[in-house]
Design an enzyme around this catalytic site. Sequence first.
Site, PDB file in Angstrom:
ATOM      1  NE  ARG A  22      -3.950   1.985   0.689  1.00  0.00           N
ATOM      2  CZ  ARG A  22      -5.152   2.059   0.225  1.00  0.00           C
ATOM      3  NH1 ARG A  22      -5.627   1.072  -0.496  1.00  0.00           N
ATOM      4  NH2 ARG A  22      -5.903   3.093   0.472  1.00  0.00           N
ATOM      5  CD  GLU A  23       2.411   3.772   3.828  1.00  0.00           C
ATOM      6  OE1 GLU A  23       2.854   4.790   3.255  1.00  0.00           O
ATOM      7  OE2 GLU A  23       1.532   3.826   4.703  1.00  0.00           O
ATOM      8  CB  SER A  24       6.653   1.758  -1.326  1.00  0.00           C
ATOM      9  OG  SER A  24       6.843   0.419  -0.877  1.00  0.00           O
ATOM     10  CE1 TYR A  43      -1.586   2.730   4.276  1.00  0.00           C
ATOM     11  CE2 TYR A  43      -2.063   2.330   6.594  1.00  0.00           C
ATOM     12  CZ  TYR A  43      -1.178   2.318   5.537  1.00  0.00           C
ATOM     13  OH  TYR A  43       0.106   1.880   5.726  1.00  0.00           O
TER      14      TYR A  43
END
Length: 190
Positions: free
Chosen positions: A93-95, A175
């Site tokens: 999700r982040e990168s 998220y």
Amino acid sequence: MKPIKQLLLALAIGGVIFATGFTLVGIGTAREKKEVPEHKAPTPAIVMVCEAATVEERYFEAVPLDKALQDYIIRESESKGIEPAIVMAMIDRESKYKADTIGDNGNSFGLMQIQPKWHKERMERLGCTDLLDPYHNVRVGIDFLAELRDRYDGDMAKALTAYNQGFYKGTVTEYAEAVLKGASELENPR
């Protein structure tokens, strides 16, 4: 014999021990001796070789990170009592699993999108200096997630919400829900 020497001797009887400080990092046999790249461990490693144990390779097939990095993430997660699949889903999700990702107008770095301005002391305490080094990055991110989990009495949805937006404001975010769903999919692939 001093207690630490007794501990190391006892551990050495079972296999190859890679340790950072007092933390057990991996086990293998002399026949399966594996190279440990120097940049992977934020602290110096002690290596002892004996005969006997086997290496349990652990990784998620659906995750596009090399097995050595996945194993490191799994060990770091488990050492903090966090499900490794949650960390893998966060990284997705982040990168999107890209270690060189820089986001938030140049303020967030690496796999777990760490902002150094908020984690300088944590980085110093953990011996992590380069947030674009995936090993340093995940060590900081996992440590931060564990702190948030403890702050919210083990409620991982609240911890994930706080990780993403700075603190928990009373409502679990999309998220957090997406990370937990991604973790479940990684643990139970179809």
